[in-house]
Design a protein around this motif. Structure first.
Motif, PDB file in Angstrom:
ATOM      1  N   ALA A  42     -28.371 -32.988 -24.375  1.00 38.44           N
ATOM      2  CA  ALA A  42     -27.512 -32.194 -24.689  1.00 38.44           C
ATOM      3  C   ALA A  42     -27.374 -30.771 -23.982  1.00 38.44           C
ATOM      4  CB  ALA A  42     -27.669 -31.808 -26.372  1.00 38.44           C
ATOM      5  N   PHE A  43     -28.338 -30.175 -23.686  1.00 37.21           N
ATOM      6  CA  PHE A  43     -28.182 -28.784 -22.929  1.00 37.21           C
ATOM      7  C   PHE A  43     -27.643 -29.013 -21.605  1.00 37.21           C
ATOM      8  CE2 PHE A  43     -30.721 -25.139 -20.674  1.00 37.21           C
ATOM      9  CZ  PHE A  43     -29.837 -24.218 -21.202  1.00 37.21           C
ATOM     10  N   LYS A  44     -28.216 -30.054 -21.051  1.00 36.33           N
ATOM     11  CA  LYS A  44     -27.524 -30.115 -19.738  1.00 36.33           C
ATOM     12  C   LYS A  44     -26.051 -30.729 -19.767  1.00 36.33           C
ATOM     13  CE  LYS A  44     -31.105 -32.017 -16.471  1.00 36.33           C
ATOM     14  NZ  LYS A  44     -31.517 -32.936 -15.558  1.00 36.33           N
ATOM     15  N   ALA A  45     -25.497 -31.278 -20.790  1.00 38.90           N
ATOM     16  CA  ALA A  45     -24.116 -31.644 -21.005  1.00 38.90           C
ATOM     17  C   ALA A  45     -23.602 -30.283 -21.367  1.00 38.90           C
ATOM     18  CB  ALA A  45     -23.866 -32.340 -22.285  1.00 38.90           C
ATOM     19  N   ALA A  46     -24.074 -29.556 -21.886  1.00 39.33           N
ATOM     20  CA  ALA A  46     -23.500 -28.111 -22.395  1.00 39.33           C
ATOM     21  C   ALA A  46     -23.213 -27.292 -21.162  1.00 39.33           C
ATOM     22  CB  ALA A  46     -24.354 -27.368 -23.446  1.00 39.33           C
ATOM     23  N   LEU A  47     -24.238 -27.228 -20.082  1.00 41.96           N
ATOM     24  CA  LEU A  47     -24.116 -26.721 -18.945  1.00 41.96           C
ATOM     25  C   LEU A  47     -22.959 -27.068 -18.210  1.00 41.96           C
ATOM     26  CD1 LEU A  47     -28.069 -26.159 -18.140  1.00 41.96           C
ATOM     27  CD2 LEU A  47     -26.384 -24.408 -18.827  1.00 41.96           C
ATOM     28  N   ASN A  48     -22.883 -28.314 -18.126  1.00 44.79           N
ATOM     29  CA  ASN A  48     -21.811 -29.058 -17.308  1.00 44.79           C
ATOM     30  C   ASN A  48     -20.557 -28.779 -17.812  1.00 44.79           C
ATOM     31  OD1 ASN A  48     -23.521 -30.538 -15.391  1.00 44.79           O
ATOM     32  ND2 ASN A  48     -23.829 -32.178 -16.813  1.00 44.79           N
ATOM     33  N   LEU A  49     -20.341 -28.599 -19.035  1.00 45.84           N
ATOM     34  CA  LEU A  49     -19.100 -28.189 -19.592  1.00 45.84           C
ATOM     35  C   LEU A  49     -18.470 -26.998 -19.397  1.00 45.84           C
ATOM     36  CD1 LEU A  49     -19.410 -30.095 -23.161  1.00 45.84           C
ATOM     37  CD2 LEU A  49     -17.609 -30.549 -21.357  1.00 45.84           C
ATOM     38  N   ILE A  50     -19.593 -26.097 -18.990  1.00 46.49           N
ATOM     39  CA  ILE A  50     -19.030 -24.599 -18.865  1.00 46.49           C
ATOM     40  C   ILE A  50     -19.242 -24.217 -17.301  1.00 46.49           C
ATOM     41  CG2 ILE A  50     -20.112 -23.735 -21.034  1.00 46.49           C
ATOM     42  CD1 ILE A  50     -22.290 -22.318 -19.439  1.00 46.49           C
ATOM     43  N   GLY A  86     -28.682 -36.528 -28.967  1.00 45.44           N
ATOM     44  CA  GLY A  86     -29.327 -36.937 -27.719  1.00 45.44           C
ATOM     45  C   GLY A  86     -30.903 -36.917 -27.730  1.00 45.44           C
ATOM     46  N   THR A  87     -31.449 -37.044 -26.526  1.00 49.78           N
ATOM     47  CA  THR A  87     -32.831 -36.958 -26.335  1.00 49.78           C
ATOM     48  C   THR A  87     -32.629 -35.667 -25.615  1.00 49.78           C
ATOM     49  OG1 THR A  87     -33.387 -39.183 -26.689  1.00 49.78           O
ATOM     50  CG2 THR A  87     -34.851 -37.931 -25.520  1.00 49.78           C
ATOM     51  N   PRO A 103     -23.946 -26.919 -12.591  1.00 51.41           N
ATOM     52  CA  PRO A 103     -24.373 -27.985 -12.191  1.00 51.41           C
ATOM     53  C   PRO A 103     -25.756 -28.429 -12.685  1.00 51.41           C
ATOM     54  CG  PRO A 103     -24.871 -26.280 -10.522  1.00 51.41           C
ATOM     55  CD  PRO A 103     -24.161 -25.905 -11.587  1.00 51.41           C
ATOM     56  N   ALA A 104     -25.543 -29.046 -13.983  1.00 47.14           N
ATOM     57  CA  ALA A 104     -27.024 -29.391 -14.480  1.00 47.14           C
ATOM     58  C   ALA A 104     -27.139 -30.789 -14.093  1.00 47.14           C
ATOM     59  CB  ALA A 104     -26.994 -29.115 -15.990  1.00 47.14           C
ATOM     60  N   ALA A 105     -25.922 -31.578 -13.685  1.00 47.22           N
ATOM     61  CA  ALA A 105     -26.111 -32.848 -13.576  1.00 47.22           C
ATOM     62  C   ALA A 105     -26.600 -33.899 -14.596  1.00 47.22           C
ATOM     63  CB  ALA A 105     -27.042 -33.183 -12.067  1.00 47.22           C
ATOM     64  N   VAL A 106     -27.490 -34.785 -14.646  1.00 44.23           N
ATOM     65  CA  VAL A 106     -27.890 -35.782 -15.484  1.00 44.23           C
ATOM     66  C   VAL A 106     -29.593 -35.824 -15.699  1.00 44.23           C
ATOM     67  CG1 VAL A 106     -25.838 -37.317 -15.271  1.00 44.23           C
ATOM     68  CG2 VAL A 106     -27.947 -37.622 -13.951  1.00 44.23           C
ATOM     69  N   PRO A 107     -29.764 -36.264 -16.923  1.00 40.92           N
ATOM     70  CA  PRO A 107     -31.358 -36.296 -17.041  1.00 40.92           C
ATOM     71  C   PRO A 107     -31.887 -37.327 -16.383  1.00 40.92           C
ATOM     72  CG  PRO A 107     -30.120 -36.591 -19.135  1.00 40.92           C
ATOM     73  CD  PRO A 107     -29.072 -36.706 -18.242  1.00 40.92           C
ATOM     74  N   ARG A 108     -33.207 -37.281 -15.908  1.00 36.24           N
ATOM     75  CA  ARG A 108     -34.005 -38.267 -15.266  1.00 36.24           C
ATOM     76  C   ARG A 108     -34.555 -39.485 -16.345  1.00 36.24           C
ATOM     77  NH1 ARG A 108     -38.813 -36.841 -11.237  1.00 36.24           N
ATOM     78  NH2 ARG A 108     -37.200 -37.048  -9.347  1.00 36.24           N
ATOM     79  N   GLU A 109     -34.683 -40.599 -15.795  1.00 36.09           N
ATOM     80  CA  GLU A 109     -35.135 -41.727 -16.782  1.00 36.09           C
ATOM     81  C   GLU A 109     -36.432 -41.359 -17.397  1.00 36.09           C
ATOM     82  OE1 GLU A 109     -37.554 -44.888 -17.799  1.00 36.09           O
ATOM     83  OE2 GLU A 109     -37.821 -43.795 -16.054  1.00 36.09           O
ATOM     84  N   PRO A 110     -36.716 -41.591 -18.652  1.00 41.89           N
ATOM     85  CA  PRO A 110     -36.036 -42.455 -19.500  1.00 41.89           C
ATOM     86  C   PRO A 110     -35.109 -41.772 -20.413  1.00 41.89           C
ATOM     87  CG  PRO A 110     -38.249 -41.431 -20.526  1.00 41.89           C
ATOM     88  CD  PRO A 110     -38.198 -41.185 -19.074  1.00 41.89           C
ATOM     89  N   VAL A 111     -34.779 -40.268 -20.053  1.00 49.55           N
ATOM     90  CA  VAL A 111     -33.563 -39.750 -20.898  1.00 49.55           C
ATOM     91  C   VAL A 111     -32.255 -40.232 -20.478  1.00 49.55           C
ATOM     92  CG1 VAL A 111     -32.881 -37.452 -21.704  1.00 49.55           C
ATOM     93  CG2 VAL A 111     -35.326 -37.802 -21.358  1.00 49.55           C
ATOM     94  N   GLN A 112     -31.424 -40.500 -21.463  1.00 44.25           N
ATOM     95  CA  GLN A 112     -29.928 -40.815 -20.931  1.00 44.25           C
ATOM     96  C   GLN A 112     -29.143 -39.968 -21.213  1.00 44.25           C
ATOM     97  OE1 GLN A 112     -29.169 -44.449 -22.868  1.00 44.25           O
ATOM     98  NE2 GLN A 112     -30.376 -45.781 -21.601  1.00 44.25           N
ATOM     99  N   ALA A 113     -28.104 -39.572 -20.583  1.00 44.97           N
ATOM    100  CA  ALA A 113     -26.968 -38.782 -20.653  1.00 44.97           C
ATOM    101  C   ALA A 113     -26.373 -38.845 -22.071  1.00 44.97           C
ATOM    102  CB  ALA A 113     -26.018 -38.542 -19.401  1.00 44.97           C
ATOM    103  N   LEU A 114     -25.828 -37.917 -22.638  1.00 43.09           N
ATOM    104  CA  LEU A 114     -25.052 -38.020 -23.877  1.00 43.09           C
ATOM    105  C   LEU A 114     -23.928 -39.081 -23.698  1.00 43.09           C
ATOM    106  CD1 LEU A 114     -24.458 -34.496 -25.689  1.00 43.09           C
ATOM    107  CD2 LEU A 114     -26.290 -36.115 -25.836  1.00 43.09           C
ATOM    108  N   ASP A 115     -23.608 -39.957 -24.845  1.00 42.87           N
ATOM    109  CA  ASP A 115     -22.571 -40.677 -24.677  1.00 42.87           C
ATOM    110  C   ASP A 115     -21.456 -39.793 -25.171  1.00 42.87           C
ATOM    111  OD1 ASP A 115     -22.398 -40.432 -27.435  1.00 42.87           O
ATOM    112  OD2 ASP A 115     -23.660 -42.334 -27.706  1.00 42.87           O
ATOM    113  N   ALA A 116     -19.981 -40.572 -24.951  1.00 40.80           N
ATOM    114  CA  ALA A 116     -18.924 -40.013 -25.078  1.00 40.80           C
ATOM    115  C   ALA A 116     -18.701 -39.508 -26.566  1.00 40.80           C
ATOM    116  CB  ALA A 116     -17.506 -41.026 -24.931  1.00 40.80           C
ATOM    117  N   GLN A 117     -19.192 -40.230 -27.375  1.00 39.42           N
ATOM    118  CA  GLN A 117     -19.027 -39.563 -29.093  1.00 39.42           C
ATOM    119  C   GLN A 117     -19.735 -38.227 -29.051  1.00 39.42           C
ATOM    120  OE1 GLN A 117     -20.300 -42.505 -32.001  1.00 39.42           O
ATOM    121  NE2 GLN A 117     -19.508 -40.883 -33.557  1.00 39.42           N
ATOM    122  N   ALA A 118     -20.935 -38.371 -28.625  1.00 34.20           N
ATOM    123  CA  ALA A 118     -21.728 -37.046 -28.637  1.00 34.20           C
ATOM    124  C   ALA A 118     -21.302 -36.049 -28.033  1.00 34.20           C
ATOM    125  CB  ALA A 118     -23.166 -37.443 -28.210  1.00 34.20           C
TER     126      ALA A 118
END
Length: 302
Positions: free
Chosen positions: A259-267, A254-255, A270-285
């Protein structure tokens, strides 16, 4: 809290900024992340850095984030406020906002996204910033993020005109890092950036690290600086390998910092999601990230 080259070191994480789906900052979640990092053994916290999506934050938001971090810290660790910007006016504005929020110091790149700056332009930027605000500065050298890199002689010139007490060195070059520590290690606190530089960098004389990934491993993040000054062991070698795998994995998805926010959420943080223009990781990533974190023993037991 006073920041000096003698007191600045150890585990200094750059905290993410949690946003909701509309882009609003979630200050409660942010405060919880700061508390979690301090409990892991952080010796200082960087607010509004790369992980915090500084490019998407205005001055009032930076002040509110620093205020929240200072309040949660309650004097336990100093808070650094990011003040990097292409123009001097915005850098001063961000610095003033951070200091009004209670920051003990500033994390500052050279003029970002300029791609090239003469030594005179670098010196003028930092001398002007130093005249505009009175605060310790941690210089941030990251060619990948800023668009330009600081040579050792550039760093020496900046140190002569600004109250720099530390350097986050993120150039991926051991020869460069070796020269930086040799030339400036007794004058400022050199901090390592890339994850796989942490153990060898500290062994060479760096005072600690401002890197991404070790916090995912839990309280051991707070022990790494001490471990890296000791004789290498099976434990330290294994930890270095885990940090390297996690760092490389996060950087390849990702951008930043999705990815770091997604990793924090997975453990469970509460990292939540990025702010525009960055998008959250898709399901595959996200699935790829899950496999990596599971392989590295990061995910909670199921």
């Amino acid at each position: 809290m006073t920041l000096t080259s003698e007191t600045f070191g150890g585990f200094v994480p750059a905290v993410v900024t949690p946003f909701d789906e509309r882009g609003a900052i979630q200050l409660g979640a942010f405060s919880d992340l700061v508390g979690w990092l301090i409990d892991l053994g952080a010796t200082a916290i960087c607010v509004a850095g790369d992980n915090g999506e500084s490019w998407a934050l205005d001055a009032p938001e930076r002040r509110s984030l620093v205020e929240a971090a200072v309040k949660r810290s309650a004097g336990r660790v100093p808070i650094l406020g990011g003040a990097s910007a292409p123009t001097l006016a915005n850098s001063v504005r961000y610095a003033e906002a951070s200091l009004e929020g209670g920051a003990a110091g500033l994390l500052v790149m050279p003029q970002t996204y300029v791609l090239k700056a003469t030594r005179s332009e670098l010196v003028t930027r930092f001398s002007s910033l130093a005249k505009a605000v009175d605060a310790p500065i941690v210089l941030y050298n990251s060619p990948r993020r800023a668009g330009l890199g600081l040579l050792p002689d550039d760093i020496a010139a900046v140190l002569d005109v600004a109250p720099v007490i530390g350097l986050k060195e993120s150039t991926r070059d051991f020869a460069h890092l070796t020269e930086i520590i040799d030339r400036f290690g007794k004058r400022i606190s050199v901090m390592v950036g890339p994850g796989y530089f942490i153990f060898p960098g500290i062994a060479l004389g760096a005072k600690g690290y401002i890197a991404t990934g070790p916090e995912l491993l839990g309280p051991v993040a707070g022990r790494i600086t001490a471990m890296a000054t000791e004789k290498p062991s099976a434990e330290s070698r294994a930890l270095h390998t885990r940090i390297t795998k996690i760092y490389d994995g996060l950087m390849g998805l990702g951008t930043w910092p999705a990815a770091f926010k997604a990793a924090l959420n997975l453990i469970g943080q509460p990292a939540a999601v990025p702010r525009e223009p960055v998008q959250a990781l898709d399901a595959q990533a996200t699935e790829k990230l899950k496999r990596l974190l599971d392989e590295c023993g990061v995910l909670p037991a199921r």
